[in-house]
Enzyme design. Structure first.
Site, PDB file in Angstrom:
ATOM      1  N   ASN A  11       0.766  -1.059   0.094  1.00 20.92           N
ATOM      2  CA  ASN A  11      -0.068   0.118  -0.118  1.00 20.92           C
ATOM      3  C   ASN A  11       0.761   1.045  -0.041  1.00 20.92           C
ATOM      4  O   ASN A  11       1.256   1.495   1.137  1.00 20.92           O
ATOM      5  CB  ASN A  11      -0.976  -0.069   1.318  1.00 20.92           C
ATOM      6  CG  ASN A  11      -1.690   1.313   1.384  1.00 20.92           C
ATOM      7  OD1 ASN A  11      -1.896   1.913   0.583  1.00 20.92           O
ATOM      8  ND2 ASN A  11      -2.478   1.432   2.783  1.00 20.92           N
ATOM      9  N   TRP A  12       1.074   1.964  -1.225  1.00 16.35           N
ATOM     10  CA  TRP A  12       1.797   2.814  -1.330  1.00 16.35           C
ATOM     11  C   TRP A  12       1.331   4.324  -0.657  1.00 16.35           C
ATOM     12  O   TRP A  12       2.122   5.368  -0.494  1.00 16.35           O
ATOM     13  CB  TRP A  12       2.315   3.191  -2.901  1.00 16.35           C
ATOM     14  CG  TRP A  12       2.895   1.978  -3.559  1.00 16.35           C
ATOM     15  CD1 TRP A  12       3.409   0.918  -2.973  1.00 16.35           C
ATOM     16  CD2 TRP A  12       3.385   2.124  -4.812  1.00 16.35           C
ATOM     17  NE1 TRP A  12       4.141   0.142  -3.971  1.00 16.35           N
ATOM     18  CE2 TRP A  12       4.215   0.687  -5.241  1.00 16.35           C
ATOM     19  CE3 TRP A  12       3.470   3.140  -5.938  1.00 16.35           C
ATOM     20  CZ2 TRP A  12       4.822   0.573  -6.296  1.00 16.35           C
ATOM     21  CZ3 TRP A  12       3.864   2.568  -7.000  1.00 16.35           C
ATOM     22  CH2 TRP A  12       4.496   1.524  -7.201  1.00 16.35           C
ATOM     23  N   LYS A  13       0.278   4.236  -0.371  1.00 18.53           N
ATOM     24  CA  LYS A  13      -0.461   5.422   0.206  1.00 18.53           C
ATOM     25  C   LYS A  13      -0.105   6.578  -0.678  1.00 18.53           C
ATOM     26  O   LYS A  13       0.028   6.405  -1.789  1.00 18.53           O
ATOM     27  CB  LYS A  13       0.064   5.678   1.517  1.00 18.53           C
ATOM     28  CG  LYS A  13      -0.324   4.355   2.408  1.00 18.53           C
ATOM     29  CD  LYS A  13       0.119   4.721   3.887  1.00 18.53           C
ATOM     30  CE  LYS A  13      -0.330   3.212   4.984  1.00 18.53           C
ATOM     31  NZ  LYS A  13      -0.111   3.366   6.250  1.00 18.53           N
ATOM     32  N   HIS A  96      -9.580   1.170   4.847  1.00 15.15           N
ATOM     33  CA  HIS A  96      -8.424   1.456   5.559  1.00 15.15           C
ATOM     34  C   HIS A  96      -8.531   2.486   6.718  1.00 15.15           C
ATOM     35  O   HIS A  96      -9.374   3.401   6.563  1.00 15.15           O
ATOM     36  CB  HIS A  96      -7.252   2.222   4.888  1.00 15.15           C
ATOM     37  CG  HIS A  96      -5.961   1.981   5.128  1.00 15.15           C
ATOM     38  ND1 HIS A  96      -5.315   2.834   6.068  1.00 15.15           N
ATOM     39  CD2 HIS A  96      -4.777   1.076   5.063  1.00 15.15           C
ATOM     40  CE1 HIS A  96      -4.029   2.783   6.443  1.00 15.15           C
ATOM     41  NE2 HIS A  96      -3.767   1.671   6.019  1.00 15.15           N
ATOM     42  N   GLU A  98      -6.898   4.816   7.880  1.00 11.41           N
ATOM     43  CA  GLU A  98      -6.879   6.312   7.269  1.00 11.41           C
ATOM     44  C   GLU A  98      -8.157   6.767   6.520  1.00 11.41           C
ATOM     45  O   GLU A  98      -8.366   8.154   6.986  1.00 11.41           O
ATOM     46  CB  GLU A  98      -5.493   6.533   6.507  1.00 11.41           C
ATOM     47  CG  GLU A  98      -4.213   6.138   7.295  1.00 11.41           C
ATOM     48  CD  GLU A  98      -3.141   5.526   6.575  1.00 11.41           C
ATOM     49  OE1 GLU A  98      -3.076   5.737   5.360  1.00 11.41           O
ATOM     50  OE2 GLU A  98      -2.231   5.121   7.265  1.00 11.41           O
ATOM     51  N   GLU A 167      -5.507  -4.815  10.635  1.00 11.88           N
ATOM     52  CA  GLU A 167      -4.343  -3.784  10.844  1.00 11.88           C
ATOM     53  C   GLU A 167      -4.739  -2.908  12.005  1.00 11.88           C
ATOM     54  O   GLU A 167      -5.512  -1.939  12.323  1.00 11.88           O
ATOM     55  CB  GLU A 167      -4.410  -2.685   9.710  1.00 11.88           C
ATOM     56  CG  GLU A 167      -4.100  -3.323   8.387  1.00 11.88           C
ATOM     57  CD  GLU A 167      -3.368  -2.413   7.354  1.00 11.88           C
ATOM     58  OE1 GLU A 167      -2.362  -2.395   6.824  1.00 11.88           O
ATOM     59  OE2 GLU A 167      -4.330  -1.336   7.219  1.00 11.88           O
ATOM     60  N   GLY A 173       2.426   2.412  10.493  1.00 10.09           N
ATOM     61  CA  GLY A 173       3.598   3.706  10.410  1.00 10.09           C
ATOM     62  C   GLY A 173       4.104   3.996  11.711  1.00 10.09           C
ATOM     63  O   GLY A 173       4.803   4.991  11.831  1.00 10.09           O
ATOM     64  N   SER A 211       3.307  -1.915  10.527  1.00 18.63           N
ATOM     65  CA  SER A 211       4.712  -1.834  10.508  1.00 18.63           C
ATOM     66  C   SER A 211       5.288  -3.250  10.439  1.00 18.63           C
ATOM     67  O   SER A 211       6.365  -3.936  10.769  1.00 18.63           O
ATOM     68  CB  SER A 211       5.087  -1.653  11.967  1.00 18.63           C
ATOM     69  OG  SER A 211       4.718  -0.199  12.103  1.00 18.63           O
ATOM     70  N   GLY A 232       2.778  -0.849   4.268  1.00 21.97           N
ATOM     71  CA  GLY A 232       3.002   0.245   3.865  1.00 21.97           C
ATOM     72  C   GLY A 232       4.362   0.897   3.676  1.00 21.97           C
ATOM     73  O   GLY A 232       5.028   0.625   2.690  1.00 21.97           O
ATOM     74  N   GLY A 233       5.080   1.382   4.756  1.00 23.13           N
ATOM     75  CA  GLY A 233       6.358   1.834   4.462  1.00 23.13           C
ATOM     76  C   GLY A 233       7.379   1.009   3.907  1.00 23.13           C
ATOM     77  O   GLY A 233       7.939   1.277   2.947  1.00 23.13           O
TER      78      GLY A 233
HETATM   79  P1  PGA Z   1       3.028   0.298   7.581  1.00 25.96           P
HETATM   80  O1  PGA Z   1       1.297   0.622   6.962  1.00 25.96           O
HETATM   81  O2  PGA Z   1       3.446  -0.963   7.025  1.00 25.96           O
HETATM   82  O3  PGA Z   1       3.602   1.531   7.380  1.00 25.96           O
HETATM   83  O4  PGA Z   1       2.514   0.350   9.067  1.00 25.96           O
HETATM   84  C1  PGA Z   1       0.439  -0.483   6.863  1.00 25.96           C
HETATM   85  C2  PGA Z   1      -0.783   0.198   6.392  1.00 25.96           C
HETATM   86  O5  PGA Z   1      -1.414   1.006   6.770  1.00 25.96           O
HETATM   87  O6  PGA Z   1      -1.308  -0.782   5.288  1.00 25.96           O
END
Ligand code: PGA
Length: 249
Positions: A11-13, A96, A98, A167, A173, A211, A232-233
């Protein structure tokens, strides 16, 4: 359940540029193991067509980070499932944390999005997860069950077609990963809930996200009910993403 092919989804956001994406995708394609698990990248929507093109001839699939619940029409800024499918999208992340937090998405909206995706042949990745406050109040199971129930209700007889992502909001993050035991405990609860809704719950992949990285992926993915990761990251660095893919393959 372990026989199921795992899914590693990036997930590149809201990150990347044409140049960054090209470099990242070239790195992923060059290092992809021959027997890889299923691999998905979810770039910002504006880059989806580029990314689909760049990945032609590879096994890497493309997903979107969101999808509209509506079919078409006067919904400024929205993207329909039909449009995404038309551009080569196979999966759509829905709900998600967010989106729930910054865009006020409720369980009902998330369920409608999952249903809209399925109707156009796109697999929804339904995200659930508790906040730190909810975990500390002992509400984790109630929260994730309520969130998943919304999606199960909305997709009705198509429950076996969805992907679920657990999640924990406090792990996204933050560098704080749920321990493999903490994650497995919740995944088992979600599996049982899916089993009550469909005889084919064994087909439903339950991803862990929050994470997950090159160092911790292996132990998380070794848990019996963790069928992949939503990253994500660590999905923004080809070497890290490939290490996670290897751990899942
Ligand atoms: P993260 O994000 O790996 O940076 O914690 C995961 C996500 O929000 O899908």
């Amino acid at each position: 359940m372990n026989a199921m092919k795992k899914l590693i989804a990036g997930n590149w956001k809201m990150n990347g540029s044409r140049a960054d994406n090209a470099a990242l995708l070239a790195g992923i394609a060059a290092g992809l193991p021959a027997n890889a698990c299923d691999v998905l990248v979810c770039p910002p929507a504006v880059y989806i067509a580029d990314v689909v093109q760049a990945l032609q001839g590879t096994a890497v699939m493309v997903g979107s980070q969101d999808v509209s619940a509506a079919d078409k029409g006067a919904f400024t800024g929205e993207l329909s499932a039909a449009m995404l499918a038309d551009c080569g999208v196979r999966y759509a992340i829905v709900g998600h944390s967010e989106r729930r937090l910054y865009h006020g998405e409720t369980d009902a909206v998330v369920g409608a999005k999952a249903q809209a995706a399925l109707a156009k042949g796109i697999t929804p990745i339904v995200c659930v997860g508790e906040t730190l406050e909810q975990r500390e109040a002992g509400e984790t199971q109630a929260v994730v069950k309520r969130q998943l129930a919304g999606a199960i209700h909305a997709v009705a007889h198509c429950v076996s077609e969805i992907v679920v992502a657990y999640e924990p909001v406090w792990a996204i993050g933050t560098g704080k990963t749920a321990s493999p035991e903490q994650a497995q405990e919740v995944h088992a609860v979600l599996r049982a809930q899916l089993a009550a809704a469909t005889e084919q719950s064994g087909r439903v992949r339950i991803l862990y996200g929050g994470s997950m990285n090159a160092a911790n992926a292996q132990t998380l993915l070794a848990q019996p009910d963790i069928d992949g990761g939503l990253i994500g990251g660590a999905a923004l660095k080809a070497a890290d993403f490939l290490t996670i893919i290897q751990a899942a393959s």
